[in-house]
Scaffold this motif. Sequence first.
Motif, PDB file in Angstrom:
ATOM      1  N   LYS A   2       0.949  -1.287  -0.093  1.00  0.00           N
ATOM      2  CA  LYS A   2       0.089   0.002   0.123  1.00  0.00           C
ATOM      3  C   LYS A   2       1.005   1.404  -0.216  1.00  0.00           C
ATOM      4  CE  LYS A   2      -3.354   2.531   2.799  1.00  0.00           C
ATOM      5  NZ  LYS A   2      -4.236   2.508   4.003  1.00  0.00           N
ATOM      6  N   ALA A   3       0.432   2.198  -0.660  1.00  0.00           N
ATOM      7  CA  ALA A   3       1.378   3.481  -0.989  1.00  0.00           C
ATOM      8  C   ALA A   3       0.010   4.628  -0.829  1.00  0.00           C
ATOM      9  CB  ALA A   3       2.070   3.553  -2.417  1.00  0.00           C
ATOM     10  N   THR A   4       0.510   5.459   0.169  1.00  0.00           N
ATOM     11  CA  THR A   4      -0.449   6.770   0.501  1.00  0.00           C
ATOM     12  C   THR A   4       0.268   7.796  -0.031  1.00  0.00           C
ATOM     13  OG1 THR A   4      -1.609   5.842   2.387  1.00  0.00           O
ATOM     14  CG2 THR A   4      -1.752   7.980   2.247  1.00  0.00           C
ATOM     15  N   ILE A   5      -0.504   8.575  -1.100  1.00  0.00           N
ATOM     16  CA  ILE A   5       0.009   9.856  -1.639  1.00  0.00           C
ATOM     17  C   ILE A   5      -0.578  10.922  -1.268  1.00  0.00           C
ATOM     18  CG2 ILE A   5      -1.076   9.357  -3.810  1.00  0.00           C
ATOM     19  CD1 ILE A   5       1.333  11.218  -5.007  1.00  0.00           C
ATOM     20  N   TRP A   6      -0.282  11.963  -0.650  1.00  0.00           N
ATOM     21  CA  TRP A   6      -0.917  13.312  -0.151  1.00  0.00           C
ATOM     22  C   TRP A   6      -0.625  14.136  -1.429  1.00  0.00           C
ATOM     23  CZ3 TRP A   6       0.630  10.148   3.316  1.00  0.00           C
ATOM     24  CH2 TRP A   6       0.086   9.840   4.361  1.00  0.00           C
ATOM     25  N   HIS A   7      -1.823  14.104  -2.087  1.00  0.00           N
ATOM     26  CA  HIS A   7      -1.618  14.606  -3.478  1.00  0.00           C
ATOM     27  C   HIS A   7      -2.433  16.038  -3.953  1.00  0.00           C
ATOM     28  CE1 HIS A   7      -2.016  14.035  -8.143  1.00  0.00           C
ATOM     29  NE2 HIS A   7      -3.165  13.976  -8.172  1.00  0.00           N
ATOM     30  N   ASN A   8      -2.006  16.794  -4.767  1.00  0.00           N
ATOM     31  CA  ASN A   8      -2.708  17.975  -5.543  1.00  0.00           C
ATOM     32  C   ASN A   8      -2.871  17.544  -6.903  1.00  0.00           C
ATOM     33  OD1 ASN A   8      -3.388  20.498  -6.470  1.00  0.00           O
ATOM     34  ND2 ASN A   8      -2.176  21.437  -4.939  1.00  0.00           N
ATOM     35  N   PRO A   9      -3.838  17.423  -7.415  1.00  0.00           N
ATOM     36  CA  PRO A   9      -4.095  17.125  -8.766  1.00  0.00           C
ATOM     37  C   PRO A   9      -3.376  18.336  -9.640  1.00  0.00           C
ATOM     38  CG  PRO A   9      -6.182  17.539  -8.092  1.00  0.00           C
ATOM     39  CD  PRO A   9      -5.166  17.431  -6.855  1.00  0.00           C
ATOM     40  N   GLN A  22       1.001   4.306  -9.628  1.00  0.00           N
ATOM     41  CA  GLN A  22      -0.115   3.613 -10.576  1.00  0.00           C
ATOM     42  C   GLN A  22       0.551   2.650 -11.571  1.00  0.00           C
ATOM     43  OE1 GLN A  22      -2.483   7.096 -11.979  1.00  0.00           O
ATOM     44  NE2 GLN A  22      -3.736   6.534 -10.323  1.00  0.00           N
ATOM     45  N   GLU A  23       1.730   2.889 -11.845  1.00  0.00           N
ATOM     46  CA  GLU A  23       2.506   1.994 -13.004  1.00  0.00           C
ATOM     47  C   GLU A  23       3.301   0.998 -12.382  1.00  0.00           C
ATOM     48  OE1 GLU A  23       4.338   5.030 -15.242  1.00  0.00           O
ATOM     49  OE2 GLU A  23       2.577   5.865 -16.031  1.00  0.00           O
ATOM     50  N   THR A  24       3.352   0.833 -11.001  1.00  0.00           N
ATOM     51  CA  THR A  24       4.281  -0.090 -10.485  1.00  0.00           C
ATOM     52  C   THR A  24       3.384  -1.293 -10.017  1.00  0.00           C
ATOM     53  OG1 THR A  24       5.678   1.619  -9.474  1.00  0.00           O
ATOM     54  CG2 THR A  24       5.822  -0.561  -8.362  1.00  0.00           C
ATOM     55  N   PRO A  25       3.745  -2.450 -10.526  1.00  0.00           N
ATOM     56  CA  PRO A  25       2.997  -3.608 -10.220  1.00  0.00           C
ATOM     57  C   PRO A  25       3.054  -3.851  -8.742  1.00  0.00           C
ATOM     58  CG  PRO A  25       4.561  -4.053 -11.910  1.00  0.00           C
ATOM     59  CD  PRO A  25       4.727  -2.667 -11.535  1.00  0.00           C
ATOM     60  N   GLY A  26       1.672  -4.376  -8.083  1.00  0.00           N
ATOM     61  CA  GLY A  26       1.878  -4.833  -6.894  1.00  0.00           C
ATOM     62  C   GLY A  26       1.414  -3.645  -5.908  1.00  0.00           C
ATOM     63  N   VAL A  27       1.528  -2.351  -6.356  1.00  0.00           N
ATOM     64  CA  VAL A  27       1.124  -1.050  -5.488  1.00  0.00           C
ATOM     65  C   VAL A  27      -0.328  -0.774  -5.261  1.00  0.00           C
ATOM     66  CG1 VAL A  27       1.678   1.235  -5.135  1.00  0.00           C
ATOM     67  CG2 VAL A  27       3.495  -0.237  -5.635  1.00  0.00           C
ATOM     68  N   GLU A  30      -3.377   4.828  -2.155  1.00  0.00           N
ATOM     69  CA  GLU A  30      -4.345   5.383  -1.534  1.00  0.00           C
ATOM     70  C   GLU A  30      -4.036   6.876  -1.690  1.00  0.00           C
ATOM     71  OE1 GLU A  30      -6.322   6.550   2.918  1.00  0.00           O
ATOM     72  OE2 GLU A  30      -4.751   5.087   2.794  1.00  0.00           O
ATOM     73  N   LEU A  31      -5.096   7.664  -2.339  1.00  0.00           N
ATOM     74  CA  LEU A  31      -5.013   9.110  -2.746  1.00  0.00           C
ATOM     75  C   LEU A  31      -5.521   9.780  -1.796  1.00  0.00           C
ATOM     76  CD1 LEU A  31      -4.719  10.279  -6.408  1.00  0.00           C
ATOM     77  CD2 LEU A  31      -6.260  11.416  -4.751  1.00  0.00           C
ATOM     78  N   ILE A  32      -4.885  10.680  -1.246  1.00  0.00           N
ATOM     79  CA  ILE A  32      -5.783  11.780  -0.315  1.00  0.00           C
ATOM     80  C   ILE A  32      -5.214  13.189  -1.112  1.00  0.00           C
ATOM     81  CG2 ILE A  32      -5.670  12.874   2.040  1.00  0.00           C
ATOM     82  CD1 ILE A  32      -4.679  10.051   2.811  1.00  0.00           C
ATOM     83  N   GLU A  33      -6.561  13.868  -1.405  1.00  0.00           N
ATOM     84  CA  GLU A  33      -6.309  15.344  -1.737  1.00  0.00           C
ATOM     85  C   GLU A  33      -6.308  16.142  -0.549  1.00  0.00           C
ATOM     86  OE1 GLU A  33      -8.286  16.449  -5.273  1.00  0.00           O
ATOM     87  OE2 GLU A  33      -8.977  14.565  -6.036  1.00  0.00           O
ATOM     88  N   LYS A  99       7.883   1.008   3.865  1.00  0.00           N
ATOM     89  CA  LYS A  99       9.195   1.044   3.703  1.00  0.00           C
ATOM     90  C   LYS A  99       9.643   2.470   4.279  1.00  0.00           C
ATOM     91  CE  LYS A  99      10.257  -2.102   0.309  1.00  0.00           C
ATOM     92  NZ  LYS A  99      10.685  -2.467  -0.883  1.00  0.00           N
ATOM     93  N   GLY A 100       8.548   3.431   4.459  1.00  0.00           N
ATOM     94  CA  GLY A 100       8.811   4.668   4.966  1.00  0.00           C
ATOM     95  C   GLY A 100       8.266   5.845   4.236  1.00  0.00           C
ATOM     96  N   VAL A 101       8.642   7.096   4.460  1.00  0.00           N
ATOM     97  CA  VAL A 101       8.014   8.273   3.915  1.00  0.00           C
ATOM     98  C   VAL A 101       8.944   9.176   2.828  1.00  0.00           C
ATOM     99  CG1 VAL A 101       6.948  10.519   4.342  1.00  0.00           C
ATOM    100  CG2 VAL A 101       6.343   8.565   5.883  1.00  0.00           C
ATOM    101  N   ARG A 102       8.641   9.485   1.833  1.00  0.00           N
ATOM    102  CA  ARG A 102       9.369  10.460   1.094  1.00  0.00           C
ATOM    103  C   ARG A 102       8.785  11.508   0.691  1.00  0.00           C
ATOM    104  NH1 ARG A 102      12.496   7.444   2.830  1.00  0.00           N
ATOM    105  NH2 ARG A 102      14.119   6.152   1.879  1.00  0.00           N
ATOM    106  N   PHE A 103       9.443  12.774   0.592  1.00  0.00           N
ATOM    107  CA  PHE A 103       8.889  13.913  -0.045  1.00  0.00           C
ATOM    108  C   PHE A 103       9.338  13.909  -1.349  1.00  0.00           C
ATOM    109  CE2 PHE A 103      10.257  18.571  -1.186  1.00  0.00           C
ATOM    110  CZ  PHE A 103       8.737  18.885  -1.330  1.00  0.00           C
ATOM    111  N   CYS A 104       8.564  13.635  -2.311  1.00  0.00           N
ATOM    112  CA  CYS A 104       9.042  13.207  -3.742  1.00  0.00           C
ATOM    113  C   CYS A 104       9.262  14.152  -4.592  1.00  0.00           C
ATOM    114  CB  CYS A 104       7.879  12.150  -4.125  1.00  0.00           C
ATOM    115  SG  CYS A 104       7.825  10.688  -3.126  1.00  0.00           S
TER     116      CYS A 104
END
Length: 114
Positions: A2-9, A22-27, A30-33, A99-104
Motif C-alpha cells: 500500500k502506498a498513500t500519496i498526499w496529492h494535489n491534482p 499507479q504504473e508499479t505492479p503490486g502497489v 491510496e490517494l488523499i487530496e 518502507k517509509g516516507v518520502r517527500f517526492c
Amino acid sequence: MKATIWHNPNCGTSRKTLAILQETPGVEVELIEYLKTPYTRAKVAQLIADAGLTPREALRLMGTDAQERGLPDMDGDAILDAMAANPAYVNRPFVETEKGVRFCRPQDMVRDIL
C-alpha cells in the motif's frame, strides 16, 4: 504494498509521482487530496519527521502567503500549526509506504520506498 500519496491534482510533480505509483505492479494506491481532506497536525508532523525534514524544509512558499506571514522565520511548532490550519503551506507530494516516507521532489524519490 500500500502506498498513500498526499496529492494535489494541480501539481505536475504530484501527478508524475502518482503515475509512478499507479504504473508499479503490486502497489495499491491510496490517494488523499490534502486540500480537500486536510492533514491533522499530528499526521503532517509525522510525515515531515519520517521524511527526514524539518517543518521549515517542508514549507511551501511558492503560490502561498507564507513568506508575507513570516512563516519561514517561525519555529517548527508554529509552522506545523500553520500547516494544520492551511494545508497549502505543505510542500508536495509526500508518499508513505511500509518502507517509509518520502517527500517526492523530484518524483523519482518515490522509488526509494517501493
